[in-house]
Write a protein that holds these residues in place. Structure first.
Motif, short mmCIF file in Angstrom:
data_model
loop_
_atom_site.label_atom_id
_atom_site.label_comp_id
_atom_site.label_asym_id
_atom_site.label_seq_id
_atom_site.Cartn_x
_atom_site.Cartn_y
_atom_site.Cartn_z
N SER A 103 -13.87 11.13 -30.01
CA SER A 103 -12.76 10.16 -30.12
C SER A 103 -13.25 8.72 -29.95
O SER A 103 -12.76 7.81 -30.62
CB SER A 103 -11.66 10.49 -29.12
N GLN A 104 -14.23 8.50 -29.07
CA GLN A 104 -14.78 7.16 -28.87
C GLN A 104 -15.49 6.66 -30.12
O GLN A 104 -15.37 5.50 -30.51
CB GLN A 104 -15.76 7.14 -27.70
N VAL A 105 -16.27 7.55 -30.75
CA VAL A 105 -17.06 7.19 -31.91
C VAL A 105 -16.20 7.14 -33.17
O VAL A 105 -16.55 6.45 -34.12
CB VAL A 105 -18.23 8.20 -32.08
N GLY A 106 -15.10 7.87 -33.15
CA GLY A 106 -14.23 7.93 -34.32
C GLY A 106 -14.74 8.87 -35.38
O GLY A 106 -14.51 8.67 -36.58
N ALA A 107 -15.43 9.92 -34.96
CA ALA A 107 -15.99 10.90 -35.90
C ALA A 107 -14.87 11.77 -36.47
O ALA A 107 -13.95 12.16 -35.75
CB ALA A 107 -17.01 11.76 -35.19
N THR A 108 -15.00 12.06 -37.77
CA THR A 108 -13.96 12.86 -38.41
C THR A 108 -14.51 14.03 -39.21
O THR A 108 -13.78 14.96 -39.53
CB THR A 108 -13.13 11.98 -39.38
N SER A 109 -15.81 14.01 -39.54
CA SER A 109 -16.35 15.09 -40.36
C SER A 109 -17.78 15.42 -39.95
O SER A 109 -18.35 14.78 -39.07
CB SER A 109 -16.34 14.67 -41.83
N LYS A 110 -18.35 16.42 -40.62
CA LYS A 110 -19.73 16.82 -40.34
C LYS A 110 -20.72 15.69 -40.59
O LYS A 110 -21.80 15.67 -40.02
CB LYS A 110 -20.11 18.02 -41.22
N ALA A 111 -20.34 14.76 -41.43
CA ALA A 111 -21.21 13.64 -41.75
C ALA A 111 -21.48 12.76 -40.52
O ALA A 111 -22.49 12.05 -40.46
CB ALA A 111 -20.60 12.79 -42.86
N ASP A 112 -20.60 12.84 -39.54
CA ASP A 112 -20.74 12.04 -38.31
C ASP A 112 -21.52 12.78 -37.21
O ASP A 112 -21.58 12.31 -36.08
CB ASP A 112 -19.36 11.66 -37.78
N PHE A 113 -22.12 13.91 -37.55
CA PHE A 113 -22.83 14.72 -36.57
C PHE A 113 -23.89 13.91 -35.82
O PHE A 113 -23.96 13.93 -34.60
CB PHE A 113 -23.48 15.94 -37.25
N GLY A 114 -24.73 13.20 -36.54
CA GLY A 114 -25.80 12.41 -35.93
C GLY A 114 -25.29 11.33 -35.01
O GLY A 114 -25.84 11.08 -33.94
N LYS A 115 -24.21 10.70 -35.41
CA LYS A 115 -23.61 9.64 -34.60
C LYS A 115 -23.09 10.21 -33.27
O LYS A 115 -23.30 9.63 -32.21
CB LYS A 115 -22.46 9.00 -35.38
N VAL A 116 -22.44 11.37 -33.36
CA VAL A 116 -21.89 12.01 -32.16
C VAL A 116 -23.02 12.49 -31.25
O VAL A 116 -23.00 12.26 -30.04
CB VAL A 116 -20.96 13.19 -32.53
N MET A 117 -24.02 13.12 -31.83
CA MET A 117 -25.15 13.63 -31.02
C MET A 117 -25.87 12.48 -30.33
O MET A 117 -26.26 12.58 -29.17
CB MET A 117 -26.13 14.42 -31.90
N GLY A 118 -26.04 11.37 -31.04
CA GLY A 118 -26.71 10.20 -30.45
C GLY A 118 -25.97 9.65 -29.25
O GLY A 118 -26.57 9.13 -28.31
N ALA A 119 -24.65 9.78 -29.26
CA ALA A 119 -23.85 9.27 -28.15
C ALA A 119 -23.71 10.30 -27.03
O ALA A 119 -23.60 9.92 -25.85
CB ALA A 119 -22.47 8.86 -28.65
N VAL A 120 -23.71 11.58 -27.35
CA VAL A 120 -23.43 12.61 -26.35
C VAL A 120 -24.69 13.04 -25.58
O VAL A 120 -24.61 13.37 -24.40
CB VAL A 120 -22.69 13.81 -26.98
#
Length: 147
Positions: free
Chosen positions: A108-125
């Motif tokens: 929710s913080q990153v605003g991820a909506t699809s599998k394409a945001d996987f790297g962005k989410v992993m980088g933050a988590v």
């Protein structure tokens, strides 16, 4: 007290108690910490120590799975003891529910909506869960929540 000091104290206690399994495992951990400090050129931070211990634990768990699949039951008991000893030095591991809650928060913080945001989410988590949860569990959780 640093990890190295704790390992030294536990090493002495294992020698006094003549606990060969603990002694052997603590010696391996102490050697790993010392080698990592030499490689880094400075004392390890708490985060570095946690990462090192997580890596050592992962290696032992992988070996356990390989020995089990190869039918080497004679080695499983010893390796199981090593895993328990290494886990004593790691911070408390998070449950699957706790990991899911943190991943949901990051999504929710990153605003991820699809599998394409996987790297962005992993980088933050990953920095939030470093050493407190297995990377494989984190990755699977992120994948399942992004579907």
């Amino acid at each position: 007290m640093s990890l190295l000091e704790t390992l030294n104290n536990d090493l002495k206690q294992a020698m006094k108690a003549k606990d060969k399994q603990t002694l052997s495992t603590v010696r391996m951990l102490k050697a790993a910490v010392t080698n990592e400090e030499i490689k880094a050129g400075h004392e390890l931070s708490t985060d570095d120590e946690t990462v090192l211990l997580a890596r050592e634990l992962k290696q032992r768990k992988e070996s356990y799975a390989e020995f089990k699949s190869a039918g080497r039951d004679d080695l499983l008991e010893s390796l199981d003891m090593e895993i328990k000893i290494v886990e004593n030095y790691l911070p408390e591991q998070l449950s699957a529910e706790e990991v899911t809650d943190i991943v949901k928060e990051v999504i929710s913080q990153v605003g991820a909506t699809s599998k394409a945001d996987f790297g962005k989410v992993m980088g933050a988590v990953i920095p939030k869960l470093k050493g407190r949860a297995d990377g494989k569990v984190i990755s699977e959780t992120v994948k399942s929540l992004l579907n």
